[in-house]
Structures are given as structure tokens and as C-alpha cells.
Write a protein that holds these residues in place. Sequence first.
Motif, PDB file in Angstrom:
ATOM      1  N   ILE A 110       1.011  -1.107   0.142  1.00 31.98           N
ATOM      2  CA  ILE A 110      -0.025   0.079  -0.001  1.00 31.98           C
ATOM      3  C   ILE A 110       0.973   1.313  -0.071  1.00 31.98           C
ATOM      4  N   SER A 111       0.608   2.231  -0.848  1.00 32.06           N
ATOM      5  CA  SER A 111       1.202   3.450  -1.038  1.00 32.06           C
ATOM      6  C   SER A 111       1.640   4.020   0.199  1.00 32.06           C
ATOM      7  N   PRO A 112       2.724   4.480   0.674  1.00 31.53           N
ATOM      8  CA  PRO A 112       3.092   5.136   1.941  1.00 31.53           C
ATOM      9  C   PRO A 112       2.520   6.503   1.883  1.00 31.53           C
ATOM     10  N   VAL A 113       1.854   7.012   0.974  1.00 34.82           N
ATOM     11  CA  VAL A 113       1.079   8.143   1.196  1.00 34.82           C
ATOM     12  C   VAL A 113      -0.135   7.961   1.934  1.00 34.82           C
ATOM     13  N   ILE A 114      -0.948   6.776   1.523  1.00 34.51           N
ATOM     14  CA  ILE A 114      -1.956   6.104   2.235  1.00 34.51           C
ATOM     15  C   ILE A 114      -1.424   5.964   3.656  1.00 34.51           C
ATOM     16  N   THR A 115      -0.359   5.225   3.827  1.00 34.77           N
ATOM     17  CA  THR A 115       0.017   4.845   5.319  1.00 34.77           C
ATOM     18  C   THR A 115       0.176   6.308   6.024  1.00 34.77           C
ATOM     19  N   VAL A 117      -1.151   9.238   5.460  1.00 36.45           N
ATOM     20  CA  VAL A 117      -2.681   9.785   5.946  1.00 36.45           C
ATOM     21  C   VAL A 117      -3.485   9.057   6.924  1.00 36.45           C
ATOM     22  N   ALA A 118      -3.483   7.801   6.665  1.00 35.71           N
ATOM     23  CA  ALA A 118      -4.203   6.892   7.550  1.00 35.71           C
ATOM     24  C   ALA A 118      -3.705   7.098   9.118  1.00 35.71           C
ATOM     25  N   PHE A 119      -2.289   7.055   9.047  1.00 38.06           N
ATOM     26  CA  PHE A 119      -1.674   6.936  10.368  1.00 38.06           C
ATOM     27  C   PHE A 119      -1.890   8.549  11.021  1.00 38.06           C
ATOM     28  N   LEU A 120      -2.071   9.565  10.277  1.00 38.84           N
ATOM     29  CA  LEU A 120      -2.251  10.685  10.907  1.00 38.84           C
ATOM     30  C   LEU A 120      -3.469  10.862  11.538  1.00 38.84           C
ATOM     31  N   PHE A 204      10.617   9.791   3.376  1.00 37.22           N
ATOM     32  CA  PHE A 204       9.631  11.012   3.101  1.00 37.22           C
ATOM     33  C   PHE A 204       8.386  11.050   2.880  1.00 37.22           C
ATOM     34  N   THR A 205       7.720   9.932   2.311  1.00 37.00           N
ATOM     35  CA  THR A 205       6.604  10.073   1.652  1.00 37.00           C
ATOM     36  C   THR A 205       5.181  10.113   2.576  1.00 37.00           C
ATOM     37  N   GLN A 208       5.974  13.259   5.470  1.00 32.01           N
ATOM     38  CA  GLN A 208       5.668  14.534   5.303  1.00 32.01           C
ATOM     39  C   GLN A 208       4.246  14.922   6.036  1.00 32.01           C
ATOM     40  N   PHE A 209       3.504  13.865   6.397  1.00 32.75           N
ATOM     41  CA  PHE A 209       2.161  14.234   6.850  1.00 32.75           C
ATOM     42  C   PHE A 209       2.554  14.245   8.504  1.00 32.75           C
TER      43      PHE A 209
END
Lengths: 257, 283
Positions: A110-115, A117-120, A204-205, A208-209
Motif C-alpha cells: 500500500i502506497s506510503p502516502v496512504i499509510t 494519511v491513515a496514520f495521521l 519521506f512520503t 511529510q504528513f
Amino acid sequence: MTELRTRLAFYPAIVLVYAILLVPLVIVIATSLTVQSAPTIPTDGLTLDWYVSLFQNQRLIDAMIVSTIVASATAVVAGIVGTITAFGFVRAEVRMKETFATLMLLPLMISPVITGVAFLRFGGLLAIPRGYPQIILAHSILALPFVFLIVRSRLLTFDERLEDASMIMGANRLETTFNVTIPVIAPAMIAGMLIAFVISFGEFTATQFLVTPSTTTVPIIIFNQIQTGLSPEISALATTLVAIMIIVSVLGDRISS
Amino acid sequence: MNLGTVRLPEMPSLSMLRDRSTAKLLMAIGLGWLTIFFIVPVVVLLFESLNFGEGSLLENYSTALSGTYLRTLGRTMAYAFITTIVCLVLAYWIAYYIAFKAKRQMLMLGFVLLPLWVAIIIRYFGVSLFFLPTGPVQQTFGTDFGVLFSTTGVIVGLTSALLPFAILPIYNSLQSIDEELINASQVLGARPMSTLRTVIFPLSLSGVIASALFVYILAAGSFLAPAILGGPGDFMMANVIEQSFSYSIPLAAALSVVFTVALLILIGIFNHYANISEVLGDL
């Protein structure tokens, strides 16, 4: 004649592949030594000025400290969890083990972007404090599949008869665990921790969140500087990061072998 | 002379750690950790994508599946596909050389592994430095050949970043081919190309599949390659999710779900033909 044909058939691949893999690294290192104010390949002299200004920049030093703290903590957390899991997977006999193993690889798929956002959102929900706790937990999840795969592949060669031998010789379970099992697993665990450190240090990805002004990591600073304007200082910072990673990997390799 | 066999008394398994329940417990700890800190957050995100206010429950999804977002999804899959093909061709070519022809195998493999120790952002930065006005390409030729801030730039960057993941599994599968089989094929009169096609390639297929899967998944989820090397029209799903997060979390959540489901469907189709955990277990 066949020698010549082999050369003609493979030399283009060799040149192309190693150029694609290594030229970016060489350029980053080379441009950190330029005397110009733009990141050029140095042709008219070398200087270490960019490293000097790097180490006079408090923001960058702070970021390096933050990155080191985060990566070390991630190495410990992901190393322990990953080793425990891998050990369980190697020894346990359960149905659908392969399916569970695939589940362990989900953070990789699963894309680290989603990780991120989900984690935030999740961190906010559970009131996990922002800053270090969130970043470290997210990094340990991202590193977990790698630690799991590496430790598991190493443990497959663990000769279980060593433990039996220890018990037959009269050691109790606790002694066997501490004197046989753990020393045998330790190198695999260190290799896993090393991977976790390197992944965390460069992530990074998702990060950043999760960063806050006081917990900004080095990759975040590099990204922001790339966006705002190029200075050889970024190359110097990136080179320093590369140096730290390579030193850590060499050290870890020494310890684990 | 028959010495007979010595029979050892049946001994119960001694090791506590081989004890099934302990191992199961350890496995459960790992899966539990993953569930709490990864699966639950992603499921929470799934709920956030639903619209409980005015309008339809799936309103965010109708946005996420419309116009530009759908095109971005298609673009993401297309870029990942192109990257996979480029990586596979280069990886097979070089892996074949390292496995069968090279004299300094370890050195060549070492240089394949080296970039993996370097943060991916630094490697993309290196690619951009190479093509920037201050870089060697433009200094020499006066043009970047349209690479920077274009689709080509994204593909070059992704290839550079993911090539090691393509080379290693293919190399491993080529390395484990029994050389006797190759010799047999040649002794029986097959030309080198037909040995490659009928013996070597089929035996290395598991490695090719592992490489393809790995590269495709990592390429499709990439945020940094389009952000650093692409133009405004090259945004992929990760970039769109990040962008929408700043003004609408439910939309970002819906986009994440759409993207993940699309990827999982592809992986599922793939899993139908090759077992993923087996494939990745070889890494």
C-alpha cells in the motif's frame, strides 16, 4: 569470436544499467564539492565550503539529530517486532500461514502516502502524541515487512537441534533461550534493525504528513529545498546522509557477521 | 556385513520455542501489531471516505471516480506498467550477464545493491541534477532532450530507483538453474537463442514474476518521482491524494480507497497465476 559477440551483446546493458543506477549518486556527491553557487559538476576546483555552511546551519543539524533519533527508535521497535513475528512464523504450524505472511507484507504494497494519511488520522483519534511517537510508529510499520522477510529467511537455516542439545546437556528452558536461541537469532535481528534504520532515515512520503516544526527530518528538508531553489548545500546534505547510511550499514554488517 | 541400526528412544520435543503455542503466540503478537497500527488505521480511513452528512453516502466516491481523478488513476497504472517493462528488459539483460558470463559476479551485484542503501529522495535528486540546466547533459548538449519535468523524466527516475528490485529476483532465479540442463540442451544441438527461449527463460519465470510484481507495486505508489521529476500533467495517485488531503480529507480517503482497491484487484488477478507470498518469500 564468441568473446566478441558476448561483449557486443552485453556491454550496452552493462553501461546502461550501471549508469542508471550509479550516475545519480556520483552527481550528488560531485556537485557538493563545486566552487560555483549552483550545483554544477566541479571543473574548476573543489571546495568543502558547502559542508562548512551545512554544519553552521542549526536547522540542518537539528534535522540530522531528529532523523537519527527516529531511525534508531524505529530500528529497535521494528527490529524487535519483526524478529518476534518472523520467529513465530518459522516455528508455528498453522493453517493459512502463507496468507498471514502475505498480510505482513501489506505495508509494502500500500502506497506510503496512504499509510501517512491513515496514520495521521488514526493518531489523532487515539491521541497518540504528534511528533516522535507518530513518526516512529509509522516508520516501524513501513520497515516491518523488510525486517520480517530478512529475519525469516535467515532463521530458516536455524538448526533446532542446537536447542535440543542444550536441554539434553541439562540446561533449563530459560538458560537455553538466553545461551542458545538468542545468540543464534541476534545476527539476523541486527540485520533487520539495520534495514529498518536505513528505511526510516530516508523515508519521506509518509513522514511529510507526520512531522512537526520541532521534529523535521532530513528528507523533508531536502525535499523543501529542491522545491524552493537549488544550492550545492542540498548536495552536501544528501552526501552526508549517504555517508551516515553507508557507515551504519558497514558497522551493522561487521556486528552481524 | 550388517551392523544393524541403532534405535534412539523416542524423545519428546524439548525445545520450548518449538512448542507450538509459544510460536503461535509470537506470530499473533506480530499480526496484532500490524492490525492495530496498520490495518485499523486504513479501515478508519475507509470510514472517513463515506459521507454521513448531506447528499449521498458515496458522494466522495463519485468525485474520486470522475474526470481528472479517473484519468490520474489510469495514468498511474500506465506509468507503473511502462516502468515495469523497462525494468524487466534491463534487469533480465544484466542479470543474465552476471549469472552466466561475468567474471566479477560479487562486485557487479554489490554495485546493484549499493543504491538501495541510499535514500530514494537522494537518487531522484541525483537524476534531476543530471538533467538540470546546471547539470552535465545541458552543459554538453544545450538541451535536456525533454526529459526533465516530463513523463520520460518520471519513467527514468522510477527505473533508476526500482531497477535493483528487478535485478535481484531475476538473478536469483537464473543463478539457481541447474547448469546441466543448459549443457544438455546445447549437447542436443539447440542454438544459444533457442536454449534461452526453451530452457533458461521458462526456468527463470518465477524470478521475472517476482520482479514484475515488486516493481509494479512500488512504481504505482510512488509520490516522489512525479513530484521531483514530472511536470504538472504527470501527477500520479499518491500526489493527488497528498494534494486533496489539504482541502478535503474525505476526498483524500476516497481516493486512497479507490487506488488501493484498484491495485489489490490487479494483485488479485496476478495472485491467481502466481502465489505472491511464495514469490516475495524468495527475495
